[in-house]
Design a protein around this motif. Sequence first.
Motif, short mmCIF file in Angstrom:
data_model
loop_
_atom_site.label_atom_id
_atom_site.label_comp_id
_atom_site.label_asym_id
_atom_site.label_seq_id
_atom_site.Cartn_x
_atom_site.Cartn_y
_atom_site.Cartn_z
N CYS A 55 5.94 -3.82 33.87
CA CYS A 55 5.98 -4.01 32.43
C CYS A 55 5.94 -5.50 32.13
CB CYS A 55 7.25 -3.39 31.87
SG CYS A 55 7.57 -3.86 30.17
N CYS A 58 9.74 -6.50 30.42
CA CYS A 58 10.99 -6.49 31.18
C CYS A 58 10.75 -6.77 32.66
CB CYS A 58 11.72 -5.16 31.00
SG CYS A 58 10.83 -3.74 31.64
N CYS A 74 5.75 1.52 29.31
CA CYS A 74 7.12 1.30 29.73
C CYS A 74 8.04 2.30 29.02
CB CYS A 74 7.54 -0.13 29.41
SG CYS A 74 9.18 -0.53 30.05
N HIS A 76 11.24 1.84 28.28
CA HIS A 76 12.27 1.28 27.40
C HIS A 76 11.87 0.00 26.69
CE1 HIS A 76 13.23 0.24 31.63
NE2 HIS A 76 13.06 -0.94 31.12
N CYS A 77 10.58 -0.39 26.79
CA CYS A 77 10.14 -1.53 25.99
C CYS A 77 9.15 -1.01 24.94
CB CYS A 77 9.43 -2.57 26.83
SG CYS A 77 10.51 -3.33 28.03
ZN LIG Z 1 9.56 -2.80 29.96
#
Ligand SMILES: [Zn+2]
Lengths: 481, 429
Positions: A55, A58, A74, A76-77
């Motif tokens: 990613c 992150c 990703c 969680h991004c």
């Molecule tokens: Zn990420």
Amino acid sequence: MASIPLALEYKRYVLYLCRCSGLVGIESLYFCRHCKLLRCMDCVSVQIDGTCISCPSCNDSVPQTDAKAKKFRCTHCYQCPMCTTPLATRFVQLPPPPGKSESAPDTSSGKTDASPTKEGTGESTALTPKTSKRLSLTPSSLKSPGSTKMYYLFCTSCHWTTREVDIPDKRSLLDFKEKPHPFQDRYKALLSYYKDLDLYERVSSQNMSRQVSGRKPRPFSSLLDTSKYKKDPEVQRVVKQVQSVALSAKDPVRLPDSYYTEPVDVSSLTTIQQKLLDPSHQPSHVKDLWPHPLPLISRKTIRCRGCDHILLKPDVNVNLVRFKIQHVAIQVVPRIRLINVPKLTLGEPSLVPVSITSPVSYSMTISFNQLSSSKKLKEILCPAVIPEGSFVLKSLDDTSDLLDDSSQSVSLGADQSDYVLSSEPGRIVLKFGAIPSREDIDAKIGFEVVFSYEPLIEADRDPGVTELTVPVIINCGHSFA
Amino acid sequence: MSARVTRTVSSPAGRSLASSRVRGNLVPQDKGAIVLDIGHVHTKLGVSGEPAPRYIVKSEVLMKPYGEILNVWDDKYINREELYLILCRFLHKVFLEYLIINPREYRIVIIESIVSPLNFRNTLAKALFIHFSVPHVCFLPHPSACLFSLGSSTALLIDIGLKETSIVPVFEGVSLIRSIMQTTTSTSSLHSSLQLLLHEHCQVKNIANGDIHPLSDNKDLELTSSTLSNIIMQTCFVRSLDFGDATPPDVCFPINAQFSLIISGLVRCHVADILFEGCDGDVSLPISLVESLLLCPIDCRSQLCENIVVVGGSASLPGLNYRLLEEIRLLCGNSRYQCLDALKFKFHELHSHPNYTAWQGASIIGAVESAILERSITKEDFKLLDYHLPDWMSCNSQNWGSLQQVSPQKIPSSQPGKVIQTVKSGFEQ
Ligand SMILES: [Zn+2]
Ligand SMILES: [Zn+2]
Ligand SMILES: [Zn+2]
Ligand SMILES: [Zn+2]
């Protein structure tokens, strides 16, 4: 494949001519030690390196199978739906549920946090989820086991937030899930419908074509044509079911009067570019925007198209910009530079000063030939005057230089010094010439550089190949004296 | 719902056939297909089995290291060898930057327009087979793709493209090629009409000092095609005839930090009129639609009219279908189209956004592995063909061939095909 005219329409002073007749800068040339060939970006094979998918926000490395399941985004991004900047994460400390409220007063830390529900600001604003994870381990948050963090997303560039579009704060970053496609069920129904039709057609045609040999492929229309199932009530029923949805074509709806009376605020509408960021929904109002999971990126492995050996292999650690294997032209090919844009005289040889730098640790012998290339290229180039004989470039770190009595770093023949403007270890500046024939276009000269090559590894040594050739094209501009 | 069919066909024979085909092919495990629709403005790209493309991106590529952004359909290169390089770089971006997959592990489904230039198809196939060594490429005709997404076998398809609009009647899965109509009245006519109207009726407001002056005075304010499409999509709609002369309010449209356009209400509701008037001497959308119907066999007409499908980027203009119906009704009053007056005209509601309808259909059929493999061209085929696709690829030539075989019995009184030109000339009076 000849891309010469395309490339030469652009201004770049020195270009190397690849064997695929593409013109490239030296940084895009690779060198295959096995084939002893230079290859450009367009004649190598580039593959995704499954171990190097990560990613960009992150920097988490994601295994290929996981990445594939998440459509290479990703988990969680997120990306701003307005401007595509990666979104920052912010959180709010909620007081613990009543009952175990003894730790409530110190749930929030930081200078501005007076009330327990105050937003995390300053230090608690995390640019990446990683830092927010780290923050959640600070003593103050450990002290308050009962409190919960509620996350929301914020764009540091255009200040869009998930609160602005009434997306409630979430307990976890994973909860900002993508909305499903509005017609997902219909899509799935169609998918299995056509799978069934294909199988049915396959079976029935197999029964029929026992007699007929050499069955030709069916056209796509055979899958669409359902009239042939009229005799088969079972299939017909399924077909009817699917088509009943399709056949519900309606009278088009008249636009509501509001179109003629209501004012339009362009800032509340999305642009086409913003719509297309979310192909499934394509929201036309800003209030319908939703954060998009951030696309992953991958490093690539580059292989020689001739022998399939690896020319470039990135490091597995995505945080490091380095390579496990790297065979590029700048390691072996002398670097050619134009010292300055020459003043040209029409129809006469004009001086073109060219510097040649050796990147290797051995003494490099270098000589020049007239370009023996295609007609097409000759039409573009103007006649060139090139230095005769060969020149030896001693390496920069060659200490024999100091021991040697002769201070000259470049060995020259008797009449060769005329061509040399200056010389130092590993670098020489030579006089080339261009005879421009037209004033309105850039004068370009081409020549072949022949240079000696000694492989570093003994195994690669091939007595047959001791020198390599690369054609170079120099654009001398069109500044006439 | 599909259980019944599955039961009927999952006889041992069926199973063995299906599995033997899979075993016999080079792709051992089904990873799905990459589905590409390379449009003039946007390319829709994604993986089969998903209801929407993963990305819709501009059909452009940055030509490193020279730094020019080129559209893959650029007129300058469309018939030159350089197209190969442009397409290779573009596909590189599609496969390796957006989709992050190695194309040689997948089968490829390309949606091709019925008018795509020969050199473009050939070069595209060459780039896929030679540069990316993909095993199978399937060229899926755009009309079939749209029908797969509808789940219907009959439709009158209106595809509003950038430079052309095509009207393709498809009856029981077969495109009636003799009845296809094409007109240059399309999205680009909308753009030129908007530009004209803006220069006549619109004013520019200087945001800093509030000065207002006509757009025609402001020569250096350039309206790019993406600004024009944004103006159309955000502020314009298609006026219905029964609204009379009502004028919607003006809209302020910011162009850059300095200026905003004051788009008059007249422009907002009249810009789409060009689609119903015709552009550059070419016929309008409603006329090409009814002309196409006249060319269709009489027995097909009523079914086709009840299945009108409008796709393409501009199909999402509000009010388009309603106005189209109004205009068709008006035309039916004309003696030439009297025979169509009794028909019911109905429009489909799509299960996708109209800009990726064809992509969605291709994504459905791309997931049916055996159906695609059977209709694909392989790398070996392509070599045997000396790196030139036949005019219509195997699957398509079959399509056209089958049409000729089927049409005599299926379509009773097929009218002799008329050249579009003659139709056009008939309408110039
Ligand atoms: Zn990420
Ligand atoms: Zn090359
Ligand atoms: Zn933003
Ligand atoms: Zn090699």
